[in-house]
Motif scaffolding. Sequence first.
Motif, PDB file in Angstrom:
ATOM      1  N   VAL A 168       0.798  -1.291   0.002  1.00 37.30           N
ATOM      2  CA  VAL A 168      -0.008  -0.038  -0.121  1.00 37.30           C
ATOM      3  C   VAL A 168       0.961   1.121  -0.031  1.00 37.30           C
ATOM      4  O   VAL A 168       0.601   2.065  -0.783  1.00 37.30           O
ATOM      5  CB  VAL A 168      -0.780  -0.003   1.315  1.00 37.30           C
ATOM      6  N   LEU A 169       1.842   1.234   1.060  1.00 42.09           N
ATOM      7  CA  LEU A 169       2.683   2.500   0.990  1.00 42.09           C
ATOM      8  C   LEU A 169       3.680   2.673  -0.344  1.00 42.09           C
ATOM      9  O   LEU A 169       3.508   3.927  -0.640  1.00 42.09           O
ATOM     10  CB  LEU A 169       3.717   2.105   2.128  1.00 42.09           C
ATOM     11  N   THR A 170       4.082   1.601  -0.959  1.00 43.75           N
ATOM     12  CA  THR A 170       4.761   1.660  -2.301  1.00 43.75           C
ATOM     13  C   THR A 170       3.823   2.340  -3.362  1.00 43.75           C
ATOM     14  O   THR A 170       4.126   3.317  -4.060  1.00 43.75           O
ATOM     15  CB  THR A 170       5.356   0.297  -2.516  1.00 43.75           C
ATOM     16  N   ALA A 171       2.565   1.646  -3.433  1.00 44.52           N
ATOM     17  CA  ALA A 171       1.693   2.116  -4.393  1.00 44.52           C
ATOM     18  C   ALA A 171       1.343   3.546  -4.137  1.00 44.52           C
ATOM     19  O   ALA A 171       1.268   4.478  -5.242  1.00 44.52           O
ATOM     20  CB  ALA A 171       0.449   1.181  -4.109  1.00 44.52           C
ATOM     21  N   THR A 222      -9.083  -2.724   3.431  1.00 43.13           N
ATOM     22  CA  THR A 222      -7.802  -3.117   4.223  1.00 43.13           C
ATOM     23  C   THR A 222      -7.034  -1.612   4.485  1.00 43.13           C
ATOM     24  O   THR A 222      -6.578  -1.250   5.531  1.00 43.13           O
ATOM     25  CB  THR A 222      -6.911  -3.873   3.270  1.00 43.13           C
ATOM     26  N   ILE A 223      -7.421  -1.009   3.441  1.00 36.81           N
ATOM     27  CA  ILE A 223      -6.824   0.611   3.689  1.00 36.81           C
ATOM     28  C   ILE A 223      -7.570   1.341   4.854  1.00 36.81           C
ATOM     29  O   ILE A 223      -6.984   1.926   5.476  1.00 36.81           O
ATOM     30  CB  ILE A 223      -6.684   1.275   2.432  1.00 36.81           C
ATOM     31  N   TYR A 224      -8.780   1.243   4.498  1.00 39.45           N
ATOM     32  CA  TYR A 224      -9.758   2.022   5.415  1.00 39.45           C
ATOM     33  C   TYR A 224      -9.669   1.530   6.893  1.00 39.45           C
ATOM     34  O   TYR A 224      -9.767   2.285   7.881  1.00 39.45           O
ATOM     35  CB  TYR A 224     -11.320   1.688   5.185  1.00 39.45           C
ATOM     36  N   ARG A 225      -9.103  -0.022   7.127  1.00 35.56           N
ATOM     37  CA  ARG A 225      -8.848  -0.328   8.475  1.00 35.56           C
ATOM     38  C   ARG A 225      -7.634   0.076   9.092  1.00 35.56           C
ATOM     39  O   ARG A 225      -7.774   0.156  10.174  1.00 35.56           O
ATOM     40  CB  ARG A 225      -8.935  -1.723   8.355  1.00 35.56           C
ATOM     41  N   TRP A 226      -6.693   0.423   8.456  1.00 35.96           N
ATOM     42  CA  TRP A 226      -5.315   0.753   9.029  1.00 35.96           C
ATOM     43  C   TRP A 226      -5.158   2.103   8.965  1.00 35.96           C
ATOM     44  O   TRP A 226      -4.183   2.597   9.787  1.00 35.96           O
ATOM     45  CB  TRP A 226      -4.285   0.022   7.988  1.00 35.96           C
ATOM     46  N   TRP A 227      -5.688   2.928   7.922  1.00 35.73           N
ATOM     47  CA  TRP A 227      -5.392   4.362   8.120  1.00 35.73           C
ATOM     48  C   TRP A 227      -6.660   5.447   7.946  1.00 35.73           C
ATOM     49  O   TRP A 227      -7.714   4.954   7.428  1.00 35.73           O
ATOM     50  CB  TRP A 227      -4.609   4.724   6.813  1.00 35.73           C
ATOM     51  N   PRO A 228      -6.666   6.563   8.757  1.00 38.59           N
ATOM     52  CA  PRO A 228      -7.828   7.221   8.781  1.00 38.59           C
ATOM     53  C   PRO A 228      -8.221   7.859   7.736  1.00 38.59           C
ATOM     54  O   PRO A 228      -9.407   8.347   7.506  1.00 38.59           O
ATOM     55  CB  PRO A 228      -7.468   7.933  10.067  1.00 38.59           C
ATOM     56  N   SER A 229      -7.010   8.217   6.653  1.00 41.31           N
ATOM     57  CA  SER A 229      -7.349   9.276   5.687  1.00 41.31           C
ATOM     58  C   SER A 229      -6.151   8.924   4.625  1.00 41.31           C
ATOM     59  O   SER A 229      -5.302   8.351   5.021  1.00 41.31           O
ATOM     60  CB  SER A 229      -7.105  10.724   6.136  1.00 41.31           C
ATOM     61  N   LYS A 230      -6.531   9.526   3.494  1.00 43.98           N
ATOM     62  CA  LYS A 230      -5.516   9.285   2.437  1.00 43.98           C
ATOM     63  C   LYS A 230      -4.162   9.996   2.811  1.00 43.98           C
ATOM     64  O   LYS A 230      -3.177   9.805   2.698  1.00 43.98           O
ATOM     65  CB  LYS A 230      -6.042  10.015   1.105  1.00 43.98           C
TER      66      LYS A 230
END
Lengths: 207, 207
Positions: free
Chosen positions: B30-33, B61-69
């Motif tokens: 996700v971080l690389t993308a 998965t992204i919504y679960r781990w991070w609160p925002s873009k």
Amino acid sequence: MRLVSFRLAGVSRTAKPNAARRSERSRQAVLTAARELVPELGYARVTIEAIAARAGVGKQTIYRWWPSKGAVILDSILALSEGEQGVRLPDTGELAADLRAVMRATVAEFADPVFEAPLRALTIEIAADPDLAAMYRERLAGPVDEAKKERLRSAQRAGQLRPDADLDLVLEVLYAPLQQRWLRRSGPLTDDYADALVDLTLRAFAP
Amino acid sequence: MRLVSFRLAGVSRTAKPNAARRSERSRQAVLTAARELVPELGYARVTIEAIAARAGVGKQTIYRWWPSKGAVILDSILALSEGEQGVRLPDTGELAADLRAVMRATVAEFADPVFEAPLRALTIEIAADPDLAAMYRERLAGPVDEAKKERLRSAQRAGQLRPDADLDLVLEVLYAPLQQRWLRRSGPLTDDYADALVDLTLRAFAP
């Protein structure tokens, strides 16, 4: 005092025919609506539709006159100083005192949500949009900086500032820390802080 | 040299069970993308959907781990320095030379689109989002500033910097003009400009 940091004198307007006057009324309504809505809703939720509705004009009117929401905000800030006299910094002959007054006025502006919210929105849009950044420099920052440099040149003539100082750099040292602290909310914005910036700038560029 | 300005040492990771290792692979993907997509598309066009698709994970998965873009972008920048040793500025005993090297490294970072685009996106999000600003200060700016202040304290002990200087203010004078010029695209970012900022800061805070 507000005009010395961000407000800018507009060109005085001559008499206009009726259609032009109606246009001008719509334009002012749009700018007022934009300025009011930003602190009310937060910039992200302010849409062109919302501005049009509040101003009582059609959406197409806004799209015809402005290339982007950021451009509306820039004009809404410029409109605050329309009809005022040209920007001029105080010149009492004492540079430190004059700069402290101007910097404290900027601190006061940042503490005023009615002014702060549109300015933050504009600053964000400028960072994202090189065209708007160029427009901002040409229409707002450029003339205001020129007025500030005029005061600095007077200080150079009076022997209060290094005669070969790069005046753009002087302005950056004076203002960038304050503006960055404001933008990132990374520390308190106080009169003491304003004074500290003036004092260190004068030390850095002492003759 | 890049680490001295923005990269930050991560905590070294201990061995993990399979599920944790799969999680970690997804997180890194996700971080690389995110880091790749920002310079490719421009931040405004980078969506959580696009990041998920590029990373090969579900949106949830992204919504679960991070609160925002913005939080994804912050982590994607932090991830660049994971596993590196702690941030430390050069200390040759000559403060001016060491600061010039660090400031020139920052100028070089701003000239690199791969680094510049995510950092601009993060800076914009921070200006709009006080929660993200606090997270940024705690996880990135705070530790990096602390490393810089450590170098400044060493200079104070060596009698190269005013012993009562406010080190937060010293860092602001050094960096804020550069960062503002970058953010607003208001002037050239050159080694000469980096050197000029170091020189004036040392004059302003000379012992």
